[in-house]
Scaffold this motif. Structure first.
Motif, PDB file in Angstrom:
ATOM      1  N   VAL A 344      -6.709  -0.620  -3.234  1.00 20.68           N
ATOM      2  CA  VAL A 344      -7.739  -0.125  -2.329  1.00 20.68           C
ATOM      3  C   VAL A 344      -9.062   0.061  -3.064  1.00 20.68           C
ATOM      4  N   ALA A 345      -9.026   0.598  -4.286  1.00 17.86           N
ATOM      5  CA  ALA A 345     -10.252   0.791  -5.056  1.00 17.86           C
ATOM      6  C   ALA A 345     -10.967  -0.534  -5.284  1.00 17.86           C
ATOM      7  N   ALA A 346     -10.221  -1.569  -5.629  1.00 20.23           N
ATOM      8  CA  ALA A 346     -10.829  -2.889  -5.840  1.00 20.23           C
ATOM      9  C   ALA A 346     -11.423  -3.427  -4.548  1.00 20.23           C
ATOM     10  N   ALA A 347     -10.717  -3.242  -3.436  1.00 23.40           N
ATOM     11  CA  ALA A 347     -11.219  -3.713  -2.150  1.00 23.40           C
ATOM     12  C   ALA A 347     -12.496  -2.981  -1.758  1.00 23.40           C
ATOM     13  N   LEU A 348     -12.558  -1.679  -2.034  1.00 28.35           N
ATOM     14  CA  LEU A 348     -13.752  -0.911  -1.706  1.00 28.35           C
ATOM     15  C   LEU A 348     -14.947  -1.329  -2.547  1.00 28.35           C
ATOM     16  N   ARG A 349     -14.714  -1.558  -3.833  1.00 30.18           N
ATOM     17  CA  ARG A 349     -15.812  -2.012  -4.683  1.00 30.18           C
ATOM     18  C   ARG A 349     -16.337  -3.354  -4.208  1.00 30.18           C
ATOM     19  N   SER A 350     -15.432  -4.243  -3.806  1.00 29.68           N
ATOM     20  CA  SER A 350     -15.838  -5.551  -3.319  1.00 29.68           C
ATOM     21  C   SER A 350     -16.642  -5.438  -2.034  1.00 29.68           C
ATOM     22  N   GLU A 351     -16.176  -4.612  -1.125  1.00 26.26           N
ATOM     23  CA  GLU A 351     -16.802  -4.501   0.187  1.00 26.26           C
ATOM     24  C   GLU A 351     -18.115  -3.731   0.146  1.00 26.26           C
ATOM     25  N   LEU A 352     -18.135  -2.622  -0.590  1.00 26.35           N
ATOM     26  CA  LEU A 352     -19.293  -1.740  -0.565  1.00 26.35           C
ATOM     27  C   LEU A 352     -20.326  -2.047  -1.635  1.00 26.35           C
ATOM     28  N   LEU A 353     -19.886  -2.644  -2.744  1.00 24.40           N
ATOM     29  CA  LEU A 353     -20.801  -2.923  -3.861  1.00 24.40           C
ATOM     30  C   LEU A 353     -20.901  -4.403  -4.191  1.00 24.40           C
ATOM     31  N   SER A 354     -20.282  -5.246  -3.376  1.00 27.20           N
ATOM     32  CA  SER A 354     -20.298  -6.705  -3.582  1.00 27.20           C
ATOM     33  C   SER A 354     -19.741  -7.100  -4.938  1.00 27.20           C
ATOM     34  N   ALA A 355     -18.750  -6.344  -5.428  1.00 27.59           N
ATOM     35  CA  ALA A 355     -18.104  -6.667  -6.700  1.00 27.59           C
ATOM     36  C   ALA A 355     -16.969  -7.659  -6.452  1.00 27.59           C
ATOM     37  N   HIS A 356     -16.616  -8.396  -7.499  1.00 26.96           N
ATOM     38  CA  HIS A 356     -15.508  -9.354  -7.392  1.00 26.96           C
ATOM     39  C   HIS A 356     -14.183  -8.593  -7.318  1.00 26.96           C
ATOM     40  N   ALA A 357     -13.291  -9.059  -6.475  1.00 27.84           N
ATOM     41  CA  ALA A 357     -11.957  -8.462  -6.379  1.00 27.84           C
ATOM     42  C   ALA A 357     -10.909  -9.561  -6.450  1.00 27.84           C
ATOM     43  N   ASP A 358      -9.936  -9.382  -7.330  1.00 24.49           N
ATOM     44  CA  ASP A 358      -8.827 -10.327  -7.415  1.00 24.49           C
ATOM     45  C   ASP A 358      -7.891 -10.134  -6.225  1.00 24.49           C
ATOM     46  N   ALA A 359      -7.010 -11.084  -6.032  1.00 24.84           N
ATOM     47  CA  ALA A 359      -5.987 -10.931  -5.001  1.00 24.84           C
ATOM     48  C   ALA A 359      -5.150  -9.699  -5.319  1.00 24.84           C
ATOM     49  N   PRO A 360      -4.739  -8.952  -4.308  1.00 28.58           N
ATOM     50  CA  PRO A 360      -3.983  -7.724  -4.574  1.00 28.58           C
ATOM     51  C   PRO A 360      -2.672  -8.002  -5.281  1.00 28.58           C
ATOM     52  N   GLY A 361      -2.347  -7.139  -6.240  1.00 25.41           N
ATOM     53  CA  GLY A 361      -1.073  -7.231  -6.947  1.00 25.41           C
ATOM     54  C   GLY A 361      -0.310  -5.925  -6.772  1.00 25.41           C
ATOM     55  N   TYR A 362       0.808  -5.999  -6.126  1.00 24.39           N
ATOM     56  CA  TYR A 362       1.580  -4.791  -5.842  1.00 24.39           C
ATOM     57  C   TYR A 362       2.819  -4.723  -6.731  1.00 24.39           C
ATOM     58  N   ALA A 363       3.156  -3.496  -7.152  1.00 16.30           N
ATOM     59  CA  ALA A 363       4.338  -3.301  -8.004  1.00 16.30           C
ATOM     60  C   ALA A 363       4.890  -1.903  -7.788  1.00 16.30           C
ATOM     61  N   ASN A 364       6.141  -1.734  -8.114  1.00 16.89           N
ATOM     62  CA  ASN A 364       6.762  -0.412  -8.085  1.00 16.89           C
ATOM     63  C   ASN A 364       7.853  -0.355  -9.144  1.00 16.89           C
ATOM     64  N   THR A 365       7.963   0.803  -9.785  1.00 12.95           N
ATOM     65  CA  THR A 365       9.083   1.061 -10.690  1.00 12.95           C
ATOM     66  C   THR A 365       9.634   2.440 -10.381  1.00 12.95           C
TER      67      THR A 365
END
Length: 426
Positions: A344-365
């Motif tokens: 979400v943080a990466a998506a917000l930076r991309s949307e609100l600050l026009s920063a580059h965002a990689d494809a989401p990577g999800y993980a759980n341990t």
């Protein structure tokens, strides 16, 4: 590629609706800085606040709304129940977050006005937002176990949320005599931290055994026909606590018919357990009340989200992270909430600050303690496919592993926890 569950910096750091907003393309109000308001100061909310305020270099104003002065890390409370952690090591102040530049508002959110993009607080104040993130966790369905209620939660504690309930359960466990009876009523799916009821049984048995109460008995009444890491848990129970823990599937117990908090009695279709020394009721669960009251949950009781960004499918200006979200194949856990916050943080930076965002990577341990130095692990990676978050690879501890490996997994769990809370609260 790193093995599933490998810990990265990204993994670590990384009311009622007043008016229903229509589904629309997001936009940003004209302001000096876009404002993100986060409701909920648990693992997901704090992870998001820390990541956005740090990685946006102050470009996004971040406000965290949380009524409690201290955070209690429930996701490690089983270890404290078993005597493997000091309960005080699970308590954290939000002072470090404020020093990092997050505006911490010690108040309860009472409602969301989606048309005005405002959060109403219990004291009448309103907080405007450009984007709102909800991390309200879960609420308990108090009517899901016949005879049990909110008023009965001290007599038959759940200890599934909050420090007070944990302290109550631990005090009751400490008072169980040798030869006493404990009944755990496990929850149906989906629930917060799926393996936790069985780790809890393990840690209860560990506490009993280590204090000379090995004749005590723990009965687990489960509405599910199977549970996570079942073979590993049952192998461990036989090795460490022979005869102490009995798991009963629904086709054996015939389900819980009723409980009586006054007498400590649990009635099933198969047997009546009268005057148990401790009854731990873990009821059915759903998304936290704020998300439901805001109209962001569907008929399942959980919040549907866009898999790439975790934006609500009902209002794209609102992000849902952690336990309240229906995040596809991802379980509801602190690790998952922290990981989702990074996406979400990466998506917000991309949307609100026009920063580059990689494809989401999800993980759980998820690490589960069976005994002091017998810890098992399950790790998974996920990807967005066919419109949902799907598991793509997984790792699970194996039966019969050497003791030194299981001991290293305990050290790995300890290291993850220490790094997580240091990154969030220091």
């Amino acid at each position: 590629m790193a093995p599933p569950g490998a810990i990265s910096r990204r993994a670590f750091l990384g009311g009622a609706v007043l008016a229903a907003g229509a589904l629309q393309a997001p936009h940003v109000h004209a302001r000096a800085r876009p404002r993100l308001v986060i409701v909920g100061g648990g693992a997901g909310g704090v992870s998001l606040a820390r990541a956005v305020v740090t990685d946006s270099a102050g470009g996004i104003a971040v406000t965290l709304v949380e009524p409690h002065a201290r955070y209690f890390a429930c996701f490690q409370s089983n270890l404290a129940l078993g005597g493997l952690r000091d309960p005080d090591s699970l308590l954290f102040s939000y002072a470090g977050l404020a020093k990092a530049g997050v505006e911490v508002v010690p108040a309860a959110a009472s409602a969301i006005d989606r048309d005005r993009r405002e959060v109403r607080l219990g004291d009448g104040r309103r907080l405007a937002y450009d984007r709102l993130a909800l991390s309200p966790g879960i609420d308990l369905k108090y009517d899901s176990v016949p005879g049990w209620s909110r008023e009965a939660e001290d007599a038959m504690p759940h200890a599934w949320t909050g420090e007070r309930q944990f302290r109550r359960l631990k005090a009751r466990l400490d008072a169980v005599p040798d030869g006493g009876l404990i009944v755990i009523i496990a929850p149906p799916n989906p629930s917060r931290c799926p393996p936790a009821p069985y780790e809890r049984a393990s840690m209860m048995a560990h506490a009993l055994k280590s204090t000379g109460r090995e004749r005590a008995k723990i009965i687990i009444l489960d509405p599910k026909p199977k549970f996570p890491k079942q073979g590993l848990f049952q192998e461990g129970w036989e090795a460490h606590y022979p005869g102490m823990i009995e798991w009963m599937a629904p086709d054996i117990s015939e389900g819980v018919q009723s409980v009586d908090p006054k007498t400590g009695t649990v009635v099933t279709g198969f047997e009546t357990y009268a005057r148990a020394d401790l009854v731990n009721v873990i009821p059915a669960q759903w998304a936290g009340a704020m998300a439901r009251a805001a109209g962001l949950a569907d008929v399942s009781g959980w919040c549907p989200v866009v898999p790439d960004t975790l934006a609500s499918t009902i209002d794209r200006t609102i992000l849902i992270i952690g336990d309240a979200a229906n995040a596809g194949d991802m379980p509801k856990s602190a690790f998952a909430a922290n990981n989702q916050a990074m996406v979400v943080a990466a998506a917000l930076r991309s949307e609100l600050l026009s920063a580059h965002a990689d494809a989401p990577g999800y993980a759980n341990t998820c690490w589960s303690a069976i005994a002091r130095d017998d810890v098992v692990k399950e790790s998974s990676r996920y990807a967005v496919a066919d419109g949902r978050i799907r598991e793509t690879e997984t790792f699970l501890s194996q039966s019969g592993e050497p003791a030194d490996l299981r001991g290293r997994l305990r050290a790995e769990n300890d290291a993850w926890y220490a790094a997580l809370v240091r990154g969030l609260f220091d």
